[in-house]
Design an enzyme around this catalytic site. Structure first.
Site, short mmCIF file in Angstrom:
data_model
loop_
_atom_site.label_atom_id
_atom_site.label_comp_id
_atom_site.label_asym_id
_atom_site.label_seq_id
_atom_site.Cartn_x
_atom_site.Cartn_y
_atom_site.Cartn_z
N ARG A 1 0.85 -1.20 0.00
CA ARG A 1 0.00 0.00 0.00
C ARG A 1 0.89 1.25 0.00
O ARG A 1 0.95 1.98 -0.98
CB ARG A 1 -0.94 -0.02 1.22
CG ARG A 1 -2.10 0.97 1.11
CD ARG A 1 -1.74 2.41 1.46
NE ARG A 1 -1.22 2.56 2.81
CZ ARG A 1 -0.67 3.68 3.26
NH1 ARG A 1 -0.52 4.74 2.45
NH2 ARG A 1 -0.20 3.75 4.49
N ASP A 2 1.60 1.48 1.09
CA ASP A 2 2.39 2.72 1.22
C ASP A 2 3.47 2.77 0.14
O ASP A 2 3.77 3.83 -0.43
CB ASP A 2 3.02 2.77 2.62
CG ASP A 2 3.32 4.17 3.09
OD1 ASP A 2 3.56 5.05 2.25
OD2 ASP A 2 3.31 4.39 4.31
N HIS B 1 8.72 6.58 8.87
CA HIS B 1 9.43 6.70 7.59
C HIS B 1 10.87 7.04 7.90
O HIS B 1 11.17 7.75 8.87
CB HIS B 1 8.77 7.76 6.69
CG HIS B 1 7.52 7.25 6.05
ND1 HIS B 1 7.48 6.84 4.74
CD2 HIS B 1 6.28 7.04 6.55
CE1 HIS B 1 6.26 6.40 4.46
NE2 HIS B 1 5.50 6.51 5.54
N CYS C 1 4.27 9.21 1.00
CA CYS C 1 2.99 9.85 0.64
C CYS C 1 3.20 10.73 -0.60
O CYS C 1 4.04 11.62 -0.59
CB CYS C 1 2.49 10.69 1.80
SG CYS C 1 1.01 11.61 1.36
N HIS D 1 4.22 3.81 12.98
CA HIS D 1 4.50 3.76 11.54
C HIS D 1 5.52 4.86 11.25
O HIS D 1 5.21 6.05 11.33
CB HIS D 1 3.17 4.01 10.82
CG HIS D 1 3.22 4.15 9.34
ND1 HIS D 1 2.73 3.19 8.49
CD2 HIS D 1 3.65 5.14 8.53
CE1 HIS D 1 2.85 3.59 7.23
NE2 HIS D 1 3.42 4.78 7.23
N1 COA Z 1 -13.09 5.25 -3.73
C1 COA Z 1 -13.23 5.44 -5.07
N2 COA Z 1 -13.56 6.62 -5.63
C2 COA Z 1 -13.75 7.65 -4.79
C3 COA Z 1 -13.64 7.51 -3.40
C4 COA Z 1 -13.28 6.26 -2.88
N3 COA Z 1 -13.12 6.06 -1.58
N4 COA Z 1 -13.89 8.70 -2.84
C5 COA Z 1 -14.18 9.55 -3.84
N5 COA Z 1 -14.08 8.91 -5.02
C6 COA Z 1 -14.27 9.47 -6.36
C7 COA Z 1 -15.53 10.24 -6.53
O1 COA Z 1 -16.57 9.40 -6.93
C8 COA Z 1 -15.15 11.22 -7.61
O2 COA Z 1 -15.15 10.58 -8.86
P1 COA Z 1 -15.62 11.35 -10.20
O3 COA Z 1 -14.66 12.51 -10.35
O4 COA Z 1 -15.45 10.30 -11.26
O5 COA Z 1 -17.00 11.77 -9.96
C9 COA Z 1 -13.69 11.55 -7.28
O6 COA Z 1 -13.22 10.42 -6.55
C10 COA Z 1 -13.55 12.79 -6.44
O7 COA Z 1 -14.42 12.69 -5.35
P2 COA Z 1 -14.65 13.86 -4.29
O8 COA Z 1 -15.64 13.41 -3.29
O9 COA Z 1 -14.88 15.18 -4.99
O10 COA Z 1 -13.28 13.86 -3.56
P3 COA Z 1 -12.03 14.81 -3.66
O11 COA Z 1 -11.60 15.04 -5.06
O12 COA Z 1 -12.26 15.96 -2.79
O13 COA Z 1 -10.94 13.80 -2.96
C11 COA Z 1 -10.55 11.91 -1.51
C12 COA Z 1 -11.13 13.30 -1.66
C13 COA Z 1 -10.40 11.64 -0.05
C14 COA Z 1 -11.50 10.91 -2.16
C15 COA Z 1 -9.18 11.85 -2.26
O14 COA Z 1 -8.42 12.97 -1.88
C16 COA Z 1 -8.42 10.60 -1.92
O15 COA Z 1 -8.81 9.51 -2.30
N6 COA Z 1 -7.28 10.72 -1.22
C17 COA Z 1 -6.46 9.63 -0.82
C18 COA Z 1 -5.04 10.05 -0.73
C19 COA Z 1 -4.15 8.92 -0.29
O16 COA Z 1 -4.47 7.76 -0.36
N7 COA Z 1 -2.96 9.32 0.18
C20 COA Z 1 -1.95 8.45 0.60
C21 COA Z 1 -2.27 7.65 1.79
S1 COA Z 1 -2.16 8.48 3.32
ZN ZN Z 2 3.44 5.98 5.48
#
Ligand code: COA
Ligand code: ZN
Length: 313
Positions: A18-19, A212, A243, A210
């Site tokens: 994952r990470d 880094h 990240c 956790h």
């Molecule tokens: N799984 C799949 N798709 C998702 C989702 C999820 N959990 N959450 C949101 N989406 C999709 C939405 O359906 C939307 O799709 P579309 O553009 O096709 O309509 C798109 O993602 C954006 O959704 P929105 O609610 O507007 O979210 P956002 O753009 O503000 O982003 C997060 C918010 C949290 C979904 C996004 O920032 C994210 O997934 N971040 C994870 C970052 C990460 O994993 N970092 C490293 C680990 S710490």
């Molecule tokens: Zn990490």
């Protein structure tokens, strides 16, 4: 003193898939992810963070989360966890039959905005919805305090802010806590103080650390946490990870280096170090670049070399 209050046995949680894979320049093919997870499942690690159910636009490398979860062969006794940012992710993780869900919020507001595109208040509101979704499923939820020791945009985070997040998580009904040093800013002395503080405040709650190794303090931080009684550590095969939404982020503490150090200090991990080393040595070919882990390159400290020197005549 260092080992006086240290547990004699710890759990090792593998997060490379994952990470690590989330930030690789190239997508790791789904079948390779499954193959690696299946081998890791036999190595003695307690838990594997298999993937994350996040937006595929945010983390394209893990867009195959559901296929990976469906393709792995689960071993009894190994916990298969997934990272989740919101209710949508929780629904996907439940559908994929994750054993545990890791809910992540950075306590540095700026990093939470950069990473999750949410304020902390919005993350906590999302977590409330997740807890309602998960209720009754038997799936355990870990509250992850990201940037727990420092935020790359805001600097050092005070212990009071870590305790605040932990209290909010536990009030929502979460089962465990994890403190993440997302960008390797923690110092061992700070780790000792924060871990002691969290263990004192919540003595019955499982706590994972956790780290880094961004600034070379990863293993020192593991020892600092161990010295006050922490008994669960994340690590990443080969030391990959980081990240994508934090400037200069680099790999996790390396799992095989951590196991090598702990076992050498008499702390049992339950992990087959030779099996891990074999997997770690295959990482550069899988990823197309060198990885930071050291023991895979140097060999274990117990691996002896033939001595070819002779006495000069
Ligand atoms: N799984 C799949 N798709 C998702 C989702 C999820 N959990 N959450 C949101 N989406 C999709 C939405 O359906 C939307 O799709 P579309 O553009 O096709 O309509 C798109 O993602 C954006 O959704 P929105 O609610 O507007 O979210 P956002 O753009 O503000 O982003 C997060 C918010 C949290 C979904 C996004 O920032 C994210 O997934 N971040 C994870 C970052 C990460 O994993 N970092 C490293 C680990 S710490
Ligand atoms: Zn990490």
């Amino acid at each position: 003193m260092l080992f006086r209050d240290a547990p004699s046995r710890v759990s090792i949680n593998e997060v490379s898939v994952r990470d690590g894979f989330q930030s690789e320049p190239q997508f790791v093919p789904t079948h390779e992810k499954i193959r690696l997870i299946d081998r890791l499942s036999l190595s003695g690690v307690a838990r594997i963070e298999v993937t994350s159910f996040v937006s595929p636009k945010a983390i394209p490398n893990l867009r195959d989360a559901a296929e990976v979860m469906a393709g792995i062969t689960r071993q009894p006794g190994v916990v298969y966890a997934a990272l989740v940012p919101n209710d949508r992710g929780a629904e996907r993780a439940l559908a994929a039959k994750a054993d545990e869900i890791n809910l992540v919020m950075s306590i540095g507001e700026s990093h939470n905005l950069a990473n999750m595109r949410m304020t902390c208040a919005q993350s906590l509101a999302a977590f409330r919805a997740v807890m309602a979704t998960v209720a009754g499923s038997g799936v355990k939820v870990n509250g992850v305090v990201a940037t727990a020791f420092g935020c790359p945009f805001e600097g050092v985070q005070p212990l009071s802010r870590v305790l605040w997040a932990a209290e909010e998580y536990l009030a929502l009904g979460m089962d465990g806590l994890a403190l993440c040093d997302t960008t390797g800013m923690a110092f061992p002395r700070q780790v000792e103080t924060y871990c002691r503080g969290v263990l004192q405040a919540f003595p019955k709650v499982p706590l994972t650390l956790h780290f880094h190794n961004t600034r070379g303090m990863g293993l020192a931080n593991v020892l600092a946490a161990l010295s006050v009684g922490v008994d669960s550590f994340d690590g990443s095969l080969g030391g990959i990870g980081g990240c994508p939404f934090a400037p200069g982020a680099t790999g996790n503490v390396c799992t095989e280096d951590t196991v090598h150090m702990l076992e050498g200090c008499g702390v049992a991990t339950g992990v087959d170090l030779d099996a891990l080393l074999e997997l770690a040595r295959a990482m550069p070919a899988l990823l197309g670049h060198e990885v930071p882990g050291q023991v895979a390159r140097a060999g274990k400290s117990t691996d002896l070399h033939p001595c070819v020197a002779t006495v000069a005549q």
